[in-house]
Design an enzyme around this catalytic site. Structure first.
Site, PDB file in Angstrom:
ATOM      1  N   ILE A  76       0.877  -1.191   0.000  1.00 56.56           N
ATOM      2  CA  ILE A  76       0.000   0.000   0.000  1.00 56.56           C
ATOM      3  C   ILE A  76       0.900   1.223   0.000  1.00 56.56           C
ATOM      4  O   ILE A  76       1.921   1.248   0.695  1.00 56.56           O
ATOM      5  CB  ILE A  76      -0.991   0.020   1.191  1.00 56.56           C
ATOM      6  CG1 ILE A  76      -1.852   1.301   1.148  1.00 56.56           C
ATOM      7  CG2 ILE A  76      -0.320  -0.153   2.532  1.00 56.56           C
ATOM      8  CD1 ILE A  76      -3.039   1.293   2.102  1.00 56.56           C
ATOM      9  N   ALA A  77       0.552   2.199  -0.808  1.00 53.44           N
ATOM     10  CA  ALA A  77       1.382   3.400  -0.890  1.00 53.44           C
ATOM     11  C   ALA A  77       0.534   4.604  -1.250  1.00 53.44           C
ATOM     12  O   ALA A  77      -0.421   4.504  -2.023  1.00 53.44           O
ATOM     13  CB  ALA A  77       2.475   3.217  -1.946  1.00 53.44           C
ATOM     14  N   GLU A 110       2.675  -8.481   5.984  1.00 43.91           N
ATOM     15  CA  GLU A 110       3.980  -8.273   6.615  1.00 43.91           C
ATOM     16  C   GLU A 110       4.315  -6.790   6.521  1.00 43.91           C
ATOM     17  O   GLU A 110       4.025  -6.165   5.513  1.00 43.91           O
ATOM     18  CB  GLU A 110       5.099  -9.045   5.906  1.00 43.91           C
ATOM     19  CG  GLU A 110       5.073 -10.526   6.109  1.00 43.91           C
ATOM     20  CD  GLU A 110       4.596 -11.258   4.878  1.00 43.91           C
ATOM     21  OE1 GLU A 110       4.480 -10.617   3.811  1.00 43.91           O
ATOM     22  OE2 GLU A 110       4.312 -12.460   4.969  1.00 43.91           O
ATOM     23  N   ASN A 115       8.144   0.563  10.675  1.00 44.17           N
ATOM     24  CA  ASN A 115       7.167   1.383   9.953  1.00 44.17           C
ATOM     25  C   ASN A 115       5.957   1.677  10.846  1.00 44.17           C
ATOM     26  O   ASN A 115       4.872   1.139  10.698  1.00 44.17           O
ATOM     27  CB  ASN A 115       6.736   0.669   8.671  1.00 44.17           C
ATOM     28  CG  ASN A 115       5.995   1.592   7.713  1.00 44.17           C
ATOM     29  OD1 ASN A 115       5.560   2.672   8.097  1.00 44.17           O
ATOM     30  ND2 ASN A 115       5.866   1.164   6.472  1.00 44.17           N
ATOM     31  N   TYR A 122      -2.747  -0.389  10.474  1.00 44.10           N
ATOM     32  CA  TYR A 122      -3.235  -1.769  10.468  1.00 44.10           C
ATOM     33  C   TYR A 122      -3.873  -2.127  11.819  1.00 44.10           C
ATOM     34  O   TYR A 122      -4.911  -2.780  11.867  1.00 44.10           O
ATOM     35  CB  TYR A 122      -2.093  -2.740  10.150  1.00 44.10           C
ATOM     36  CG  TYR A 122      -1.365  -2.457   8.846  1.00 44.10           C
ATOM     37  CD1 TYR A 122      -2.036  -1.929   7.751  1.00 44.10           C
ATOM     38  CD2 TYR A 122      -0.002  -2.718   8.702  1.00 44.10           C
ATOM     39  CE1 TYR A 122      -1.382  -1.653   6.552  1.00 44.10           C
ATOM     40  CE2 TYR A 122       0.664  -2.457   7.509  1.00 44.10           C
ATOM     41  CZ  TYR A 122      -0.026  -1.916   6.446  1.00 44.10           C
ATOM     42  OH  TYR A 122       0.624  -1.653   5.278  1.00 44.10           O
TER      43      TYR A 122
END
Ligand SMILES: CC(C)(COP(=O)(O)OP(=O)(O)OC[C@H]1O[C@@H](n2cnc3c(N)ncnc32)[C@H](O)[C@@H]1OP(=O)(O)O)[C@@H](O)C(=O)NCCC(=O)NCCS
Length: 158
Positions: A76-77, A110, A115, A122
């Site tokens: 995801i970005a 993962e 991060n 999440y």
């Protein structure tokens, strides 16, 4: 809170790849190649690729896979200039809901242990850390945190 124009989230298509690859290369030390994204868009894959648009431009994306009743999040970005404005949260929530509608009962991913921003996102969506993969990322040797979200089936939930 997300300011300005609302975002639009839709399935990724081949014409998005110039923009997707530009964001990927700007963000990640080991970017996926264009060929990898093209393969994910091939019809026979279990990939579940989405983009988020703002003002008509792709500003983020999320690739995951639907494997039987499991969603596995690959990537995801959000474009760096627009990070921290709620776009990643909107995209992640949308993709998770779309997967739930397809009947997934668990989701896994993962993430680099360092991060914090992604881990917070999440956790807010109900993912919990379940394992550590030592030295998982070959560029830095950083460990990966494996996170899991279990979703009660409709029968169990009622
Ligand atoms: C991770 C990523 C997708 C999140 O998207 P984003 O649009 O920046 O995130 P959002 O603005 O929606 O914020 C989501 C949560 O991240 C956390 N967060 C956001 N900005 C933060 C900051 N500057 N510092 C710490 N945490 C932050 C918060 O928990 C936030 O929740 P909040 O809305 O309650 O504040 C994005 O930052 C990104 O592309 N990062 C680089 C790539 C990456 O690390 N991808 C994940 C691993 S594959």
């Amino acid at each position: 809170m997300m300011g300005g124009t609302p975002v639009h989230i839709r399935p990724m298509r081949p014409s998005d790849l110039d923009r997707v690859c530009a964001i990927e290369e700007e963000i990640f030390p080991m970017p996926w190649s264009r060929t990898s994204f093209e393969a994910e868009l091939a019809a026979d894959r279990c990939a579940f690729p989405w983009v988020v648009e703002k003002n008509g431009s792709v500003v983020g994306y999320m690739i995951s896979w639907l494997i039987e009743d499991e969603l596995h999040v690959g990537n995801i970005a959000v474009a760096p200039a627009l990070q921290g404005a709620g776009i990643g949260r909107a995209l992640f929530g949308h993709c998770l809901s779309a997967a739930l509608e397809r009947g997934v009962t668990r989701a896994t991913l993962e993430v680099r242990v360092g991060n914090a921003r992604a881990i917070a996102l999440y956790e807010d969506h109900g993912f919990i850390p379940v394992a550590l993969r030592k030295g998982y990322y070959s560029d830095t040797g950083e460990d990966a945190l494996v996170m899991l979200k279990t979703i009660p089936s409709r029968d169990e939930a009622s």
